[in-house]
Every structure is written in structure tokens, then in C-alpha cells.
Design a protein around this motif. Structure first.
Motif, PDB file in Angstrom:
ATOM      1  N   GLU B 112     -52.476  10.283  57.013  1.00 11.55           N
ATOM      2  CA  GLU B 112     -51.203  10.408  57.705  1.00 11.55           C
ATOM      3  C   GLU B 112     -50.031   9.738  56.987  1.00 11.55           C
ATOM      4  O   GLU B 112     -48.888  10.174  57.117  1.00 11.55           O
ATOM      5  CB  GLU B 112     -51.351   9.900  59.143  1.00 11.55           C
ATOM      6  CG  GLU B 112     -52.229  10.869  59.941  1.00 11.55           C
ATOM      7  CD  GLU B 112     -52.709  10.339  61.274  1.00 11.55           C
ATOM      8  OE1 GLU B 112     -52.465   9.151  61.537  1.00 11.55           O
ATOM      9  OE2 GLU B 112     -53.323  11.098  62.021  1.00 11.55           O
ATOM     10  N   ASP B 113     -50.315   8.695  56.214  1.00  7.42           N
ATOM     11  CA  ASP B 113     -49.182   8.048  55.548  1.00  7.42           C
ATOM     12  C   ASP B 113     -48.696   8.862  54.349  1.00  7.42           C
ATOM     13  O   ASP B 113     -47.606   8.638  53.834  1.00  7.42           O
ATOM     14  CB  ASP B 113     -49.550   6.623  55.104  1.00  7.42           C
ATOM     15  CG  ASP B 113     -50.924   6.555  54.464  1.00  7.42           C
ATOM     16  OD1 ASP B 113     -51.620   7.595  54.511  1.00  7.42           O
ATOM     17  OD2 ASP B 113     -51.301   5.503  53.931  1.00  7.42           O
ATOM     18  N   GLU B 114     -49.509   9.835  53.935  1.00  8.29           N
ATOM     19  CA  GLU B 114     -49.090  10.666  52.801  1.00  8.29           C
ATOM     20  C   GLU B 114     -48.415  11.955  53.261  1.00  8.29           C
ATOM     21  O   GLU B 114     -47.786  12.653  52.470  1.00  8.29           O
ATOM     22  CB  GLU B 114     -50.302  11.014  51.926  1.00  8.29           C
ATOM     23  CG  GLU B 114     -50.817   9.827  51.125  1.00  8.29           C
ATOM     24  CD  GLU B 114     -52.102  10.152  50.399  1.00  8.29           C
ATOM     25  OE1 GLU B 114     -52.218  11.285  49.888  1.00  8.29           O
ATOM     26  OE2 GLU B 114     -52.993   9.288  50.369  1.00  8.29           O
ATOM     27  N   CYS B 115     -48.571  12.273  54.529  1.00  8.40           N
ATOM     28  CA  CYS B 115     -48.030  13.538  55.057  1.00  8.40           C
ATOM     29  C   CYS B 115     -46.509  13.521  54.985  1.00  8.40           C
ATOM     30  O   CYS B 115     -45.869  12.549  55.367  1.00  8.40           O
ATOM     31  CB  CYS B 115     -48.487  13.733  56.499  1.00  8.40           C
ATOM     32  SG  CYS B 115     -47.793  15.180  57.292  1.00  8.40           S
ATOM     33  N   ILE B 116     -45.926  14.632  54.475  1.00  9.76           N
ATOM     34  CA  ILE B 116     -44.472  14.710  54.367  1.00  9.76           C
ATOM     35  C   ILE B 116     -43.861  15.556  55.481  1.00  9.76           C
ATOM     36  O   ILE B 116     -42.658  15.757  55.539  1.00  9.76           O
ATOM     37  CB  ILE B 116     -44.053  15.291  52.993  1.00  9.76           C
ATOM     38  CG1 ILE B 116     -44.714  16.662  52.789  1.00  9.76           C
ATOM     39  CG2 ILE B 116     -44.398  14.326  51.883  1.00  9.76           C
ATOM     40  CD1 ILE B 116     -44.119  17.453  51.633  1.00  9.76           C
TER      41      ILE B 116
END
Lengths: 979, 198
Positions: B112-116
Motif C-alpha cells: 500500500e505504501d507503493e500504490c500511486i
């Protein structure tokens, strides 16, 4: 108290008891372990939801996790301390897997939270008591861990016959319940009383195996002391009498049906441990934080029962009971029959842990290797659920899940009796467990795939809807922009049929007209485009597009029509070149008043309408309705033209052409106005008539007005005789001959007579249809009307110096021989009359036959002859107005400019001939058909041969006549065309 | 002659009567046969993954009904092939490797922290199992995820992993016993007993 009757159940085994070991020592109370591990899923159903955080200090009995849904339970801190972790830990489960646990580090203070006993349980509503039990985290402590409040809810729905307390404890080694009864007899009985209060069962029975004499004695003593109604049923020791369904069968003799619950047959079963827990929860307010567990097995030096806090690791208990590490071969949670091996001793005690069996290798040897089934059938003998273990084994081995289910695999209680007796050491229960898991997995997969399908389809539907919405928006936008560009153009009027492309170009047109023409062209192009689009849309079946395009097309058509209307205002004379010649081209050039313009527009419009209808009429020459419409429109036209003339004369101050130099008298004007007014009135009435075709009153009125109209027209003609004479140059196409006023009048009268004949004829038809009694009267009327029409026709024929004696057959002969143009015409009319007469005669004779009159009567009635004659006349009259309708422009010319009839007549006759030939052909065919029919009848009824033969002959003559006529008609038509 | 006619007449009458009864029964007790496509579709795993080359399970069901091979469904695996073979009364054939191999059940997990927040995976998901909005973090509803893999490809930052669904205590099932073959070495139980006594 008398002991209740005890029944028996099928199968069962008698394994070694091994219960004495753990009963040597009194109930022990181990010290606090260094940490308590509390799995969130200690019961059947949804795992509890932790409400505490790591680092929280909790008191003994404080809620640390709440229920998560209906089938779930609360969890409480077994002692005061600090929550050190909420993490995955190994749990007591056959899989040896880990699960989420709350880890509590006791502080040793055993500090209780505030206890809330439910002292009003006797007066409270059962629901409140159940809610209290739920909050106290009570679950079934026999083994399954079914939340007690849920089980009670199911049981309270219907009255119970039995409330059974399960104290059987049939599994070897386990003595936890035995000790519980001995130690907590009072609490148990009080707990049972609370249950009984909640469920109010007819019988309350404690079921206990006879291997617990001390417990039985204690119970009996106490129950006698209290004078309780609770019974104690001592059942023989047999495994698995502690199974719920087996105990029910032992005590009540009833079997719980497959797939049902004990509550379905009015029985509730509760474990003794649960009863004590309920007592504690209600009367002491203590939640379920501890339980009695048996520590036994040869690996333990001091096997005993202990009251242990939930979450205590097994290692701590093993230490407490002096486990000998070397001797310990298998550590089992539960009994030797239904328990499971623990992979790790770190797992905690949970609400359902009733025994820890630390067995030596000798005590519980490794199971013997599985061998082939010898079909001895011992498993079937042992099965307490009366299943067929051998069959189930086959199905399990071959993964035939459906069949296994069909053989009631799910009624297997996994007691292990079959495995115990199996001489081939087949681990039957493990097979069953595996198969049960497979079936459950399949079911779950099906549920999941159904859900996925549902979601997939929902998504597809949503996407389709979105696409459709987008498309609709796009169309709306397109429409809006189209309307915008269109509004920049002009205004509306009629619609439907496109173009009047025959706008004259020869006449000089004003700039305005030019502009309008361009607009019309543009509008037409657009209309065409839209129509094309509509067509493609219809082909592609785009419903939404179709409707929107249809709208657009109609809009365009309206626009076009309005443009044409405007355009027609300007070159009025050109739209009706043969009409209103007096006002022709010069009028267009001359500055005219608005009123005049309007009137001219009316003329043009009516002209257009007539043209349209004429076209329609060409396609369907027999459509009487259209003919009527045309005649009414013609009247309108006349009125409109009269108006134009009047206005032209008043605005004559402007420069006019040579044609208009002829002054029209005021009287003429007046007369013309009258004509116009009457025309309008007739038109109105005709419309009414169209709506209510049977309204005799309206018809009468129309007839009256028509008479007036004729009078008025006559006046106009008289007055305009001079001017019309002055304008012969405009009628180059017309013959020179002039029809007298009288002739004209006669013609009009004839038309009226014809109309009335038609009317009467219609009425007659209707009357015949409904078999009305006044048929004869109407016929009489018809005859009269025909007579009148006939007379008029004769009169009309006279001026032409030709004697017209309409008779049937003989005249037709004459008709075939035309001498000159006039004679030719007359003969043809005769021809038509004759033909029609035959037809009518046929009809009437047929009608009479249908009415059941016999031949003689028909002949006697003289209808044939009469009707032939009458109908002939009628036809003759009809032949005139019908072409009139078809060529109304010419008729207009005749009416107003008093030209001769000849040209018209020629055209009339040509058209008429075509129609008549058609009719004649039909008549001939009808006659033939009738002959055939009669011939058949002749065959079937030879006794009536004579009369039928006569009929046939008569019909044959008719047919021959019709054919002769037909030949003549064709001949004359050819001639006419040659002219 | 009369007898013959009578016999024929009676037979005709009977034929008419029974014909009428049969005709009525055909209408009255008409059974809407479960179309084969529906049955096939019910067997397919409904992952809507498209590995069979069809846009969803139903189109493949239709294709099977029209004669396509039954071994093109990797998520269903051999179990599905067996079920289809039973249903269609054809031979169960091994899974066609061209369409993929049978793997353990997986679910998509978004790091989730990589989702843009590009929503591309949301559009790709055939069962609406991904939650999110433009420029907002997305996440997979694990319970609804069929593990079809279709969201992995469109992700521009490759932040979606296919993770095997582990066995929990709730989903665990008993192993199938090893059977006779596994213990055939020790077929005589007394041999083993001797061993123990040593």
C-alpha cells in the motif's frame, strides 16, 4: 426418588477405563504461570475481537475481547496483569497451527474486577439472562465450545420435554467432570436450576455413568436434601455414552434425526462444567476464566485434576504434575479416543480442554500399520450412530464425496469406536475427517465461486449501464447542437410527407423566395441525412438512437414544411398554375396586402394537400375516404381562392397585369365569399363526420350545405361569365367549348344525388349486416335516391344531345360502338352502368340467398332485374366524381373558369375504365367461384338438381355477361389510349 | 366389415385420447431442462481470470458446450476437469500446460505504501475486489479476490503481489491417511511389536 428408565443405543465399545489414576489426589490448584496465552478462538464460530492493547493492565475477570458476531463469545482476563503481546501463538489444535492470542503477564495480585452477579435472574426476562451469560463468556465445556447463549436461544423456541445434564464422561482417563461433581455439587445443582428456569423443561435429568459412584451419591444426597425435581439417570459404562445424541438416546429412547439438532425434538443437553460456569456467572458474577482439567498418563508422577486458569501453558501443568520427560511419548489434548496429539507443550489450556494425557510409549503405542479391509463388519457393530463405516471408507478412499454424504457421513461423531475395533488397524476416523474436510472445502469453494460470479455479473451490468448512459448523453449533446443550428433557420407547420419538389422555376421569384428556396434545400438535405441515420440505427437496432433520430427527423420535416409554406406564399400562382388564372403571375409581383398573402397561402396549402391525397389515391384507387377528403379540400380551395380574388380586387390600386384588367363586380365577390364560407362549413362538418361516420345529422347538414354551395357557385359562375370569357388565352390547354350554367348545376345535383345514394347504400349494408328489420325501408330509400340520381344523369346527358337510357345488357352492346369522341364517352358510361348493375344484382341475389329465401322467392321479388338497373345508374354517377377527385386540379379549372368538360372527361374515362376493368374481372371471378360452388352442391344434393341447375345457368349467364363487358371495356380502353 | 371398422374406430379413439393426455402432460409437466452451459458454468471456479483464452468463465462454459477441450482451466485444476468429464461423459484429460499450471489459491495484495492511486487495477479486477479512488491508496478485499492475476499486469509501479492463501486453524483439514501402501513394509504387526520390545 425413583431412578428414571434408561434405554440403550446401538454399538459402542468398552475400552479400559484408566480413570483411577487421576482420582488419587484431590483437586489441585497450580500456581500462576509466568504468562497466560489466551487464544481468541476458543469456541465454535467467529473468533473474539480483542478490545485490549499491548501494555494494558487488566484485572481478573475483566473483558479483554468481545464477541464478533452472533456465534461468538467474550473473553476475560483470568488474572490481573499486563497484556504483553497480541500475537500468533501455537494453539491447541490438531493441525498444530498457530493463531492470534492475547498474552497476559500475571502480576500475582489476583486483583478482581468489579463482579456483577445477576441476582434478579429469576425475575429477569430470559433474554437478559442470556445476554448476561454471553457477556460472561460461557461456552459449552464438554468439548465443542458452542456458545451457551446461542444454544439456549435455539432451545427456548419450542417447549422442551427433557433437559439433560451430561455427566457421563465416557472417555477413558478423563475424570474432570467426576471431580467437578464431587467438589462443586451445590454449584452444579444451582446452575441446573438456573438453566431449568430459563428453558422450563418437563424433565430434568442428569445422565451419569455408573463408574462414578461417589459423584452419584453426592448428587443424590444433595438433591434429596433440596427436594429437587432433578433426576439422576445412571447409565451403564459404555463408550461413547457421553456423546450428546447417545446420551439422549440412553435417557429418552429418542434418536435425534439425521441433520437435526436435539432442540428439534424438544431436548436440551448441557455439560456439567457449563452448569457450574453458569452458576458462577449468574450468582457470583464470575466470568468463565478457569476450568477443571485432568492431568493424567503414565508419564506423570502425580496425575490429578486441577482447577486451572484458562491460558495456562500445558508445560506449566506438566511441571505441576511432575512429568517425566523421558517417559513421555505422546502428549494428547483430550481423551485417548477423540483427543489429538499436541506437537508442542507450549499450547495453552482453553475453555474446552478437559484432559491432558501424557502417555508413555507403552500406554499409547504407535498405531499399527493400516492393512486391507477384510470386511469383517465389526466397525458397523461398533458404530453408535448406526452408520456403515465400511461403505464410508470406500467412498472416502475414492473421494466420492456425494456418495459419502449420501451415506450420512456428517452424522459421524468421530468417536473412534470403529477404528478401535478394526482388526486391520484402519484409521477410519481419520479418513472420515479428511472426507468431511473435503466436502466442506468444496462447499466453501462453491459459495465463493457463486459470489465471484455474482460480483462479476454485477460489474458487467454496471459497465453496460455506464456505457449506455454515456451514449445517451452523447446523443443528447448532438441533439442539442442540432437544435441550436436549426433554430437559426425558420418556423413550423405540418410535417409527415416530404417535399413538394415541383415548385415552379419559370415564374420570376423575389429575393425572398430565393432565400427561402435555399433554406428549403438545406432543410431537405438535413432531413435526408437524418433519415439515413435513422435507417442505419434501425438496422443496428440501437433503440435509444432510433427514438432520438426519429425526433430529429420529425423536427426537420416540420421545419421543411414551414419553409415550403413560406415559400409557397410568394409564387402562389405557380403552385396552382391551372387554377386562379385571373390572379396568376402578376399578383406575385404586385405588392399585396398581408391578408391577401395569407389567403394565397391557404390556397397553396390546400393545393398541396390535394396533390398529396391524389397521389395516395393513385396508389389506392378504391379508398373512398381519401376521395371524400379530396372533395372537401377542393371546397376549401374554392373558398380560399374566392378570398384571394376578393382581396386582390380590393387591393387593385397596385399595378396589375392584363389579365386582371377585367373588373370583377362586387356581386361576384360576394358570391364567391359565400361559396367560400359554405365550403368551410362543409369542411368542418366533414371532419366531424370522419370522427363519427354514422352521424346521420351531420350527413344531413353536409347535404344541406352542399346544396347551398351549389347555389352560391352558380351565382358566382353567372357573375363571372364575362370575365372568364375575357381570359381565354390562359386556358390554351382547355377545349373551347363552354358548359352552360345549367349543365354545371345539373352536374352538381348529380353529385349530390350520388352522395346520397352512397349514403343510403352504406346504411343498407350496415342494416343487412345486423339483420335489422328496416332493411326493406332502407332499400326503398336507396331505390328512390338512385331514381333521382338517374333522372339527373339523364338531364345531364341531354345537353350533349345524346339519349341515355340506362338499361342493362342491351345497352352494353351499344356502348361498345363509339362513333365520335362524345359518343365514345357516352357509350363508355353506359358500359359502366351495365357492369355495375350486374354486380349489384349479384350481390342482392346472394344476400337474399343468405337470408334463407329460396330461388322462387328471389325471382319473384324481382330484385335481380331492379337492382341491376339501379346499380347501373349508380355506377354511372359514381364514375364522374371519382376521376374528378383524381384530377382535382382540372376540375378546379372547370369549376371556376367554366371550361368545357371534354378533356377532363377523357381523362376521367380512362381512369374509370381501368377501375371498371378491375371490377369486372372480380365480378367474373366471383361468378366462376359461385358456379363451382353450385356444381359441388349439385353433386352432394342431387334431389335439388333442378333448382341448382337453374342457379348455375343464371350465374353462368352473369359470368358471361361480365366477361363480355370486360372484353368491351378493355377494347374501349385501348381505343381511348390510342386517342 | 363392421367389426373391422369398429376395431379401427376404437383404436383411433384410444389414440386420440392418449394423444390428448400426452399432449396435455407435455405442456402441464414441462420441465425446463437445465441448459448444459449453466451446469458447466457452475463447475468452473469463476475466477474470471481468462487463462483459458475466454473473457470469463461463462464464455468458456459456452465454448466447452460447443466442443472445446475441458482442460483449459488452471485455477480449477484437475478437480474441475474431473467434474467436467463426469458431467459431459468424456474422458478426463490432464490440464493443458499452454494455459497455465495449477497453483495454490492466491490472493492479490497491494503494497500500500507503493500504490500511486492510478485505479488501473480497479478497472482490471473482474469481481470488483479492489477498493480505492484516483490518487488514493487502493487495497484488495481479500475475501472477494479470486486470485485471477489480472490486476498485476496493469499496475504501473508493480506494487501488487500474488500471495498464497495460508492455512489457518479454521481452514485446516485433516490429511488423508497414507493408506496401506505406506505401511506395507510392516505388514505383519507382530514384527513391529518385536521391535518395540527391544
Amino acid at each position: 426418588m425413583q431412578a428414571p428408565q434408561v434405554f440403550s443405543f446401538h454399538g459402542g465399545i468398552h475400552p479400559a477405563q484408566n480413570k483411577a489414576q487421576s482420582l488419587q489426589l484431590p483437586l489441585g490448584r497450580p500456581s500462576l504461570p509466568s504468562e497466560l496465552i489466551l487464544p481468541l478462538g476458543q469456541h465454535i464460530g467467529q473468533s473474539s475481537r480483542s478490545i485490549s492493547k499491548v501494555g494494558d493492565r487488566v484485572l481478573k475477570g475483566e473483558i479483554i475481547a468481545i464477541n464478533n458476531g452472533f456465534l461468538s463469545s467474550y473473553l476475560h482476563a483470568p488474572t490481573s496483569g499486563t497484556i504483553t503481546a497480541i500475537e500468533e501463538r501455537f494453539i491447541a489444535h490438531p493441525s498444530g497451527l498457530s493463531d492470534l492470542c492475547i498474552v497476559l503477564s500475571p502480576d500475582g495480585k489476583e486483583e478482581w474486577t468489579t463482579l456483577n452477579p445477576l441476582n434478579t435472574w429469576q425475575t429477569d426476562a430470559p433474554e437478559d439472562v442470556l445476554a448476561h451469560l454471553a457477556k460472561m463468556g460461557i461456552v459449552g465445556m464438554g468439548g465443542a465450545g458452542f456458545p451457551t447463549q446461542v444454544k439456549l436461544q435455539g432451545a427456548t423456541k419450542s417447549p422442551l420435554t427433557h433437559f439433560i445434564i451430561n455427566a457421563a464422561e465416557c472417555e477413558p482417563y478423563i475424570t474432570a467432570d467426576d471431580i467437578l461433581i464431587r467438589e462443586k455439587t451445590l454449584e452444579l445443582v444451582k446452575g441446573i436450576e438456573i438453566f431449568q428456569h430459563l428453558v422450563n423443561a418437563e424433565n430434568v435429568v442428569i445422565g451419569i455413568e455408573d463408574n462414578k459412584p461417589i459423584a452419584i451419591a453426592a448428587l443424590n444426597t444433595l438433591l434429596n436434601e433440596r427436594g429437587s425435581q432433578i433426576q439422576v439417570a445412571v447409565v451403564p459404562t459404555k463408550y461413547p455414552s457421553g456423546g450428546e445424541k447417545q446420551l439422549i438416546q440412553l435417557i429418552t429412547g429418542k434418536e435425534v434425526p439425521s441433520g437435526q439438532y436435539p432442540a428439534d425434538i424438544g431436548i436440551l443437553c448441557q455439560n456439567v462444567g457449563t452448569c457450574v460456569a453458569v452458576h458462577d456467572a449468574i450468582l457470583l458474577g464470575k466470568p468463565l476464566i478457569s476450568r477443571i482439567t485432568t492431568l493424567t498418563g503414565d508419564a506423570l508422577k502425580s496425575p490429578q485434576n486441577v482447577e486451572v486458569l484458562l491460558g495456562t501453558p500445558v508445560t506449566h501443568l506438566l511441571d505441576y504434575a511432575d512429568s517425566q520427560e523421558k517417559k513421555l511419548h505422546r502428549l494428547i489434548m483430550g481423551g485417548p479416543m477423540m483427543g489429538y496429539t499436541l506437537d508442542s507443550a507450549a499450547v495453552p489450556i482453553v475453555k474446552t480442554s478437559n484432559c491432558i494425557l501424557a502417555a508413555t510409549k507403552k500406554e499409547l503405542p504407535t498405531p499399527a500399520p493400516e492393512q486391507a479391509c477384510i470386511r469383517c463388519g465389526m466397525c458397523e457393530q461398533a458404530c453408535p450412530a448406526s452408520l456403515l463405516p465400511q461403505q464410508l471408507l470406500w467412498f472416502s478412499k475414492s473421494q466420492e464425496l456425494d456418495k459419502a454424504e449420501h451415506y450420512n457421513l456428517f452424522d459421524c461423531i468421530e468417536c473412534g469406536a470403529c477404528s478401535y475395533v478394526c482388526p486391520s488397524s484402519i484409521p477410519l476416523v481419520q479418513y472420515y475427517r479428511h472426507t468431511k474436510s473435503s466436502i466442506r472445502e468444496t462447499r466453501e469453494a462453491n459459495v465463493k465461486s457463486d459470489l465471484a460470479k455474482q460480483r462479476f455479473e454485477a460489474r458487467k451490468a454496471r459497465q453496460d449501464a455506464e456505457a449506455a448512459e454515456k451514449e445517451a448523453k452523447r446523443i443528447a449533446r448532438q441533439q442539442a447542437s442540432a437544435a441550436k443550428t436549426a433554430s437559426a433557420k425558420t418556423a413550423p407547420s405540418t410535417g409527415a410527407t416530404p417535399p413538394v419538389t415541383t415548385q415552379p422555376t419559370a415564374a420570376p421569384i423575389s429575393d425572398e423566395a430565393k432565400k427561402l428556396k435555399i433554406d428549403i434545400a438545406i432543410a431537405k438535405t438535413k432531413l435526408k441525412k437524418r433519415q439515413k441515420e435513422l435507417l442505419t440505427a434501425q438496422e443496428a437496432e440501437h433503440l435509444e438512437e432510433i427514438s432520438s433520430l426519429q425526433l430529429q427527423v420529425t423536427e426537420q420535416e416540420t421545419k421543411l414544411a414551414s419553409l415550403e409554406k413560406e415559400f409557397s406564399k410568394i409564387p402562389v400562382a405557380n403552385t396552382a398554375p391551372t387554377a386562379v388564372t385571373e390572379t396568376s403571375t402578376a399578383v406575385a409581383k404586385a405588392p399585396v396586402s398581408d391578408e391577401l398573402k395569407k389567403a394565397k397561402v391557404d390556397v397553396a396549402l390546400v393545393g398541396v394537400k390535394i396533390k398529396k391525397l391524389t397521389k395516395q389515391l393513385d396508389e389506392t384507387p378504391d379508398n373512398q375516404e381519401i376521395k371524400d377528403k379530396i372533395s372537401s379540400l377542393e371546397i376549401d380551395l374554392i373558398a380560399a381562392k374566392a378570398m384571394v380574388e376578393k382581396l386582390t380586387s380590393t387591393s387593385i390600386s397596385a399595378p396589375v397585369t392584363a389579365i386582371q384588367k377585367t373588373p370583377i363586380s362586387n356581386e361576384l365577390k360576394k358570391a364567391k365569399v359565400d361559396v367560400a364560407l359554405i365550403g368551410v362549413k362543409i369542411k368542418k362538418l366533414t371532419k366531424q363526420l370522419e370522427e363519427t361516420p354514422d352521424d346521420q345529422e351531420t350527413k344531413d347538414k353536409i347535404a344541406a350545405f352542399e346544396t347551398d354551395l351549389i347555389a352560391a357557385k352558380t351565382a358566382v359562375e353567372k357573375l363571372s361569365a364575362a370575365p372568364s370569357e375575357a381570359t381565354p388565352s390562359n386556358h390554351t390547354a382547355e377545349p373551347k367549348a363552354v358548359i352552360t350554367d345549367e349543365l354545371k348545376k345539373l352536374k352538381i345535383d348529380t353529385a349530390i344525388a350520388k352522395a346520397s345514394v352512397k349514403k343510403v347504400e352504406k346504411a343498407l349494408k350496415k342494416a343487412e349486416e345486423i339483420q335489422a328489420p328496416e332493411v326493406d325501408a332502407i332499400r326503398q330509400q336507396l331505390k328512390e335516391a338512385q331514381q333521382r340520381a338517374d333522372d339527373l344523369e339523364k338531364a345531364l346527358a341531354n345537353p350533349d344531345a345524346l339519349q341515355l337510357q340506362p338499361q342493362s345488357k342491351e345497352n352494353t352492346e351499344k356502348a361498345a360502338a363509339p362513333i365520335n369522341a362524345d359518343a365514345d364517352k357516352k357509350h363508355k358510361i353506359d358500359l359502366a352502368i351495365a357492369k355495375a348493375g350486374i354486380k349489384k344484382a349479384e350481390k342482392n341475389i346472394l344476400l337474399l340467398k343468405e337470408q334463407g329465401k329460396d330461388e322462387a322467392e328471389i325471382i319473384a321479388s324481382e330484385w335481380p332485374a331492379k337492382l341491376i338497373e339501379a346499380q347501373a345508374k349508380l355506377e354511372n354517377l359514381e364514375s364522374q366524381p371519382s376521376p374528378e377527385a383524381q384530377l382535382k386540379a382540372n376540375i378546379e379549372t372547370q369549376a371556376l373558369s367554366k371550361t368545357t368538360e371534354k378533356a377532363t372527361e377523357n381523362a376521367d374515362i380512362q381512369a374509370d375504365l381501368a377501375a371498371q376493368i378491375k371490377k369486372q374481372k372480380i365480378a367474373s371471378a366471383l361468378a366462376k367461384a359461385q358456379i363451382n360452388k353450385l356444381a359441388k352442391r349439385l353433386e352432394s344434393t342431387p334431389e335439388e338438381a333442378d333448382s341448382i341447375q337453374q342457379e348455375i345457368d343464371a350465374t353462368r349467364i352473369k359470368q358471361q355477361d361480365a366477361e363480355t363487358l370486360l372484353a368491351q371495356l378493355i377494347q374501349s380502353k385501348d381505343k381511348q389510349e390510342n386517342h | 366389415m363392421f367389426t373391422v371398422l369398429l376395431a379401427i374406430g376404437i383404436l383411433l379413439l384410444l389414440a386420440l385420447i392418449f394423444g390428448a393426455i400426452l399432449g396435455y402432460a407435455n405442456v402441464r409437466f414441462h420441465v425446463e431442462g437445465d441448459p448444459i452451459v449453466e451446469q458447466i458454468d457452475a463447475i468452473l471456479p469463476q475466477t474470471q481470470c481468462g487463462q483459458c483464452g475466454h473473457p470469463g468463465c461463462r464464455p468458456y462454459a459456452e465454448a466447452i458446450a460447443n466442443g472445446e477441450a475441458i482442460n483449459h482451466c488452471p485455477p480449477g485444476g484437475q478437480a474441475t476437469i474431473q467434474a467436467l468429464a463426469d458431467l459431459l461423459d468424456v474422458e478426463a484429460i490432464p490440464l493443458d500446460g499452454d494455459h497455465g499450471t495449477e497453483t495454490a489459491i492466491k490472493v492479490a495484495v497491494i503494497r500500500e505504501d507503493e500504490c500511486i492511486g492510478c485505479t488501473k487495477c480497479i478497472q482490471a479486477c473482474p469481481v470488483d475486489a479492489i477498493l480505492g479512488a484516483a490518487k488514493q491508496m487502493h487495497t484488495v478485499i481479500a475475501d472477494e479476490c479470486t486470485g485471477c492475476d489480472l490486476c498485476v499486469e496493469p499496475c504501473p509501479v508493480d506494487c501488487i503481489d500474488m500471495v498464497e492463501v495460508g492455512v489457518t486453524a479454521k481452514t485446516w483439514s485433516w490429511d488423508k491417511p497414507q493408506g496401506i501402501a505406506a505401511s506395507s513394509i510392516n505388514i505383519i504387526a507382530t514384527d513391529r511389536q518385536t521391535e518395540v520390545s527391544h
